[in-house]
Write a protein that holds these residues in place. Structure first.
Motif, short mmCIF file in Angstrom:
data_model
loop_
_atom_site.label_atom_id
_atom_site.label_comp_id
_atom_site.label_asym_id
_atom_site.label_seq_id
_atom_site.Cartn_x
_atom_site.Cartn_y
_atom_site.Cartn_z
N LEU A 190 0.84 -1.21 0.00
CA LEU A 190 0.00 0.00 0.00
C LEU A 190 0.87 1.26 0.00
N ILE A 191 1.90 1.24 0.82
CA ILE A 191 2.79 2.40 0.91
C ILE A 191 3.58 2.57 -0.39
N ARG A 192 4.14 1.49 -0.89
CA ARG A 192 4.89 1.55 -2.15
C ARG A 192 3.99 2.05 -3.28
N GLY A 193 2.78 1.56 -3.34
CA GLY A 193 1.85 1.95 -4.40
C GLY A 193 1.55 3.44 -4.41
N VAL A 194 1.29 4.01 -3.25
CA VAL A 194 0.96 5.44 -3.20
C VAL A 194 2.18 6.28 -3.57
N LEU A 195 3.37 5.83 -3.20
CA LEU A 195 4.58 6.58 -3.57
C LEU A 195 4.82 6.52 -5.07
N VAL A 196 4.73 5.35 -5.65
CA VAL A 196 4.97 5.19 -7.09
C VAL A 196 3.93 5.97 -7.89
N ARG A 197 2.68 5.87 -7.48
CA ARG A 197 1.63 6.61 -8.21
C ARG A 197 1.85 8.12 -8.12
N THR A 198 2.35 8.60 -7.00
CA THR A 198 2.63 10.04 -6.86
C THR A 198 3.79 10.45 -7.75
N ILE A 218 7.92 5.81 6.77
CA ILE A 218 9.25 5.29 6.37
C ILE A 218 10.33 6.02 7.15
N ALA A 219 10.23 7.34 7.22
CA ALA A 219 11.23 8.13 7.93
C ALA A 219 11.29 7.76 9.41
N ALA A 220 10.18 7.35 9.98
CA ALA A 220 10.16 6.96 11.39
C ALA A 220 11.08 5.77 11.66
N GLN A 221 11.37 4.97 10.64
CA GLN A 221 12.24 3.82 10.79
C GLN A 221 13.70 4.13 10.47
N PRO A 231 11.74 -2.08 3.51
CA PRO A 231 13.02 -2.24 2.81
C PRO A 231 13.63 -0.87 2.52
N SER A 232 14.95 -0.84 2.42
CA SER A 232 15.65 0.43 2.26
C SER A 232 15.32 1.16 0.96
N ASP A 233 14.88 0.44 -0.08
CA ASP A 233 14.57 1.12 -1.34
C ASP A 233 13.37 2.06 -1.22
N LEU A 261 12.22 6.13 -2.83
CA LEU A 261 10.89 6.39 -3.41
C LEU A 261 10.18 7.49 -2.63
N ALA A 262 10.24 7.42 -1.31
CA ALA A 262 9.58 8.43 -0.48
C ALA A 262 10.18 9.81 -0.72
N ASP A 263 11.50 9.87 -0.80
CA ASP A 263 12.16 11.15 -1.06
C ASP A 263 11.76 11.70 -2.43
N GLU A 264 11.71 10.84 -3.42
CA GLU A 264 11.32 11.28 -4.77
C GLU A 264 9.87 11.77 -4.80
N ALA A 265 8.99 11.07 -4.08
CA ALA A 265 7.58 11.50 -4.02
C ALA A 265 7.47 12.86 -3.32
#
Length: 143
Positions: free
Chosen positions: A32-40, A60-63, A84-86, A90-94
């Motif tokens: 779910l998290i990966r999906g929202v980042l990629v779609r953004t 993600i940043a909390a970890q 996972p670290s990847d 993705l979060a930074d790019e979004a």
């Protein structure tokens, strides 16, 4: 969008995303998290899921080292899996996409102070998500 503060989960859309994460099985939360980042990242035009992407980035940043825990009553109540670290990249790019979108969430702030606080949160998340520089051993000293 109902927004009551500047935090990553302080709006109706992000709070609904937190509820969806709580309702999902543990192993489905990463998807779910990966999906929202990629779609953004891949979105053209209006960023429909920007609020969810900011919330996902906060989780993600909390970890990450120096990351702040997500301790708001509007965030997920159930534990998140170890991401996972990847997902950091993705979060930074979004977040970069969201911050650069002049017609997106940045334009929704009526109060300039709210916009400044929100922008500071995005900047802080990006700083935490940035991967540490690689360490290079300068010398291999043997005793």
């Amino acid at each position: 969008m109902g927004t009551w503060d500047t935090g990553p989960f302080d709006n109706d859309t992000a709070a609904d995303f937190a509820n969806a994460l709580d309702d999902a099985e543990l192993e489905a939360r990463e998807a779910l998290i990966r999906g929202v980042l990629v779609r953004t990242i891949d979105a053209t035009g209006y960023l429909m899921e920007a609020e969810e992407a900011v919330a996902a980035a906060a989780l993600i940043a909390a970890q990450c080292p120096k990351g702040d825990p997500v301790d708001t009553p509007y965030g997920p109540e159930t534990p998140m899996p170890l991401f996972p670290s990847d997902l950091r990249a993705l979060a930074d790019e979004a977040l970069a996409r969201i911050a650069d979108d002049e017609d997106g969430p940045a334009s929704n702030w009526v109060d300039p102070e709210g916009w400044k606080q929100w922008r500071a949160i995005i900047t802080r998340l990006r700083a935490v998500l940035a991967p540490p520089p690689p360490s290079i051993a300068l010398f291999d000293v043997q005793p």
